[in-house]
Design a protein around this motif. Structure first.
Motif, mmCIF file in Angstrom:
data_model
loop_
_atom_site.group_PDB
_atom_site.id
_atom_site.type_symbol
_atom_site.label_atom_id
_atom_site.label_comp_id
_atom_site.label_asym_id
_atom_site.label_seq_id
_atom_site.Cartn_x
_atom_site.Cartn_y
_atom_site.Cartn_z
ATOM 1 N N GLU A 23 0.827 -1.210 0.000
ATOM 2 C CA GLU A 23 0.000 0.000 0.000
ATOM 3 C C GLU A 23 0.859 1.258 0.000
ATOM 4 O O GLU A 23 0.554 2.224 -0.701
ATOM 5 C CB GLU A 23 -0.948 0.009 1.208
ATOM 6 N N SER A 24 1.918 1.253 0.773
ATOM 7 C CA SER A 24 2.816 2.416 0.818
ATOM 8 C C SER A 24 3.510 2.617 -0.520
ATOM 9 O O SER A 24 3.648 3.755 -0.989
ATOM 10 C CB SER A 24 3.864 2.235 1.917
ATOM 11 N N ALA A 25 3.941 1.538 -1.129
ATOM 12 C CA ALA A 25 4.597 1.627 -2.443
ATOM 13 C C ALA A 25 3.617 2.144 -3.493
ATOM 14 O O ALA A 25 3.987 2.953 -4.355
ATOM 15 C CB ALA A 25 5.151 0.262 -2.842
ATOM 16 N N MET A 26 2.350 1.689 -3.421
ATOM 17 C CA MET A 26 1.337 2.167 -4.375
ATOM 18 C C MET A 26 1.082 3.661 -4.193
ATOM 19 O O MET A 26 1.019 4.406 -5.181
ATOM 20 C CB MET A 26 0.028 1.385 -4.200
ATOM 21 N N LYS A 27 0.958 4.100 -2.946
ATOM 22 C CA LYS A 27 0.713 5.521 -2.683
ATOM 23 C C LYS A 27 1.887 6.375 -3.135
ATOM 24 O O LYS A 27 1.702 7.432 -3.747
ATOM 25 C CB LYS A 27 0.438 5.747 -1.197
ATOM 26 N N PHE A 28 3.098 5.909 -2.845
ATOM 27 C CA PHE A 28 4.290 6.657 -3.243
ATOM 28 C C PHE A 28 4.360 6.780 -4.763
ATOM 29 O O PHE A 28 4.546 7.877 -5.309
ATOM 30 C CB PHE A 28 5.551 5.986 -2.709
ATOM 31 N N ALA A 29 4.221 5.658 -5.451
ATOM 32 C CA ALA A 29 4.308 5.674 -6.917
ATOM 33 C C ALA A 29 3.206 6.532 -7.519
ATOM 34 O O ALA A 29 3.427 7.264 -8.491
ATOM 35 C CB ALA A 29 4.233 4.246 -7.462
ATOM 36 N N ASN A 30 2.019 6.464 -6.941
ATOM 37 C CA ASN A 30 0.891 7.237 -7.456
ATOM 38 C C ASN A 30 1.120 8.733 -7.270
ATOM 39 O O ASN A 30 0.886 9.521 -8.194
ATOM 40 C CB ASN A 30 -0.401 6.799 -6.762
ATOM 41 N N LYS A 31 1.590 9.129 -6.086
ATOM 42 C CA LYS A 31 1.850 10.556 -5.839
ATOM 43 C C LYS A 31 2.946 11.082 -6.760
ATOM 44 O O LYS A 31 2.831 12.173 -7.318
ATOM 45 C CB LYS A 31 2.239 10.776 -4.378
ATOM 46 N N GLU A 32 3.991 10.314 -6.924
ATOM 47 C CA GLU A 32 5.091 10.734 -7.811
ATOM 48 C C GLU A 32 4.604 10.865 -9.254
ATOM 49 O O GLU A 32 4.937 11.834 -9.942
ATOM 50 C CB GLU A 32 6.247 9.735 -7.731
ATOM 51 N N ASN A 33 3.847 9.882 -9.709
ATOM 52 C CA ASN A 33 3.333 9.935 -11.086
ATOM 53 C C ASN A 33 2.401 11.127 -11.275
ATOM 54 O O ASN A 33 2.458 11.801 -12.303
ATOM 55 C CB ASN A 33 2.599 8.642 -11.438
ATOM 56 N N LEU A 36 -8.192 2.312 -18.571
ATOM 57 C CA LEU A 36 -7.117 1.804 -19.425
ATOM 58 C C LEU A 36 -5.757 1.982 -18.746
ATOM 59 O O LEU A 36 -4.913 1.096 -18.797
ATOM 60 C CB LEU A 36 -7.135 2.520 -20.783
ATOM 61 N N ILE A 37 -5.570 3.118 -18.091
ATOM 62 C CA ILE A 37 -4.326 3.349 -17.351
ATOM 63 C C ILE A 37 -4.182 2.313 -16.238
ATOM 64 O O ILE A 37 -3.115 1.708 -16.074
ATOM 65 C CB ILE A 37 -4.291 4.779 -16.761
ATOM 66 N N ALA A 38 -5.263 2.087 -15.488
ATOM 67 C CA ALA A 38 -5.225 1.109 -14.385
ATOM 68 C C ALA A 38 -4.890 -0.281 -14.921
ATOM 69 O O ALA A 38 -4.098 -1.015 -14.310
ATOM 70 C CB ALA A 38 -6.567 1.097 -13.657
ATOM 71 N N ASN A 39 -5.472 -0.644 -16.044
ATOM 72 C CA ASN A 39 -5.209 -1.968 -16.628
ATOM 73 C C ASN A 39 -3.753 -2.103 -17.071
ATOM 74 O O ASN A 39 -3.102 -3.112 -16.799
ATOM 75 C CB ASN A 39 -6.160 -2.213 -17.799
ATOM 76 N N LYS A 82 -6.566 -8.258 -9.354
ATOM 77 C CA LYS A 82 -6.442 -7.836 -7.960
ATOM 78 C C LYS A 82 -5.714 -6.492 -7.870
ATOM 79 O O LYS A 82 -6.163 -5.584 -7.165
ATOM 80 C CB LYS A 82 -5.691 -8.906 -7.146
ATOM 81 N N PHE A 83 -4.581 -6.368 -8.582
ATOM 82 C CA PHE A 83 -3.830 -5.115 -8.519
ATOM 83 C C PHE A 83 -4.633 -3.974 -9.133
ATOM 84 O O PHE A 83 -4.628 -2.858 -8.607
ATOM 85 C CB PHE A 83 -2.470 -5.244 -9.219
ATOM 86 N N ILE A 131 -7.455 1.086 -8.497
ATOM 87 C CA ILE A 131 -8.656 1.913 -8.712
ATOM 88 C C ILE A 131 -9.227 2.365 -7.371
ATOM 89 O O ILE A 131 -9.588 3.538 -7.200
ATOM 90 C CB ILE A 131 -9.707 1.152 -9.538
ATOM 91 N N SER A 132 -9.302 1.461 -6.393
ATOM 92 C CA SER A 132 -9.865 1.854 -5.088
ATOM 93 C C SER A 132 -8.962 2.879 -4.394
ATOM 94 O O SER A 132 -9.459 3.798 -3.728
ATOM 95 C CB SER A 132 -10.085 0.630 -4.207
ATOM 96 N N MET A 133 -7.639 2.755 -4.557
ATOM 97 C CA MET A 133 -6.731 3.722 -3.967
ATOM 98 C C MET A 133 -6.948 5.103 -4.602
ATOM 99 O O MET A 133 -7.003 6.106 -3.895
ATOM 100 C CB MET A 133 -5.278 3.303 -4.157
ATOM 101 N N ASN A 134 -7.091 5.147 -5.921
ATOM 102 C CA ASN A 134 -7.319 6.428 -6.610
ATOM 103 C C ASN A 134 -8.677 7.021 -6.260
ATOM 104 O O ASN A 134 -8.814 8.236 -6.192
ATOM 105 C CB ASN A 134 -7.180 6.275 -8.115
ATOM 106 N N ASN A 135 -9.685 6.175 -6.066
ATOM 107 C CA ASN A 135 -11.003 6.687 -5.676
ATOM 108 C C ASN A 135 -10.993 7.261 -4.274
ATOM 109 O O ASN A 135 -11.683 8.234 -4.002
ATOM 110 C CB ASN A 135 -12.066 5.588 -5.791
#
Length: 149
Positions: free
Chosen positions: A82-92, A109-112, A136-137, A142-146
């Motif tokens: 979860e931390s890695a997903m949040k970090f990567a998402n914020k940076e992107n 499409l981006i999520a896929n 699953k990912f 998607i739920s993290m972005n929502n």
């Protein structure tokens, strides 16, 4: 007198024929111009749409690759998923929000693309494999972005 009538009739026929030929030439020229116009401008529009789709696909691939690199590196440094997903998402988001057209991209499409890329590159780190891992990912992403929005 007969000669004058015949000559007048012949002149009228020639005039009608000349007008008809002129009319036919005008109609043919009009259709040629219309055909040429449709060919030229029809092809340009198709190419413009195709170029836009190709650029969007390349942009989405770049986003997915960048996210995957950040996520996989974060996982390798020992961050939780979860931390890695949040970090990567914020940076992107910091990098790509400034780019023109980012907001108009298809988020599913981006999520896929991101899910496929992450599972292929470092899915073993978080025990994600195959279609089930991708699904699953993608759901987690998607739920993290929502929840952020």
């Amino acid at each position: 007198m007969n000669y004058v009538i015949n000559n007048t009739i012949i002149n009228l026929l020639i005039d009608k024929l000349t007008n008809t030929k002129l009319f036919v030439k005008i109609i043919i020229a009009f259709y040629k111009a219309l055909f040429l116009f449709l060919i030229v401008f029809g092809l340009f529009n198709i190419k413009a749409v195709n170029a836009l789709e190709i650029n969007n696909d390349k942009f989405i691939d770049k986003i997915a690759k960048d996210y995957t690199n950040k996520f996989c590196n974060s996982m390798a440094f020992g961050l939780a998923k979860e931390s890695a997903m949040k970090f990567a998402n914020k940076e992107n988001n910091l990098i790509f929000k400034k780019k023109k057209g980012f907001d108009s991209l298809n988020k599913d499409l981006i999520a896929n693309k991101i899910a496929i890329s992450v599972v292929e590159d470092c899915g073993y780190l978080v025990d994600l494999r195959g279609e089930d891992g991708i699904n699953k990912f993608r759901e987690d992403y998607i739920s993290m972005n929502n929840s952020i929005s």
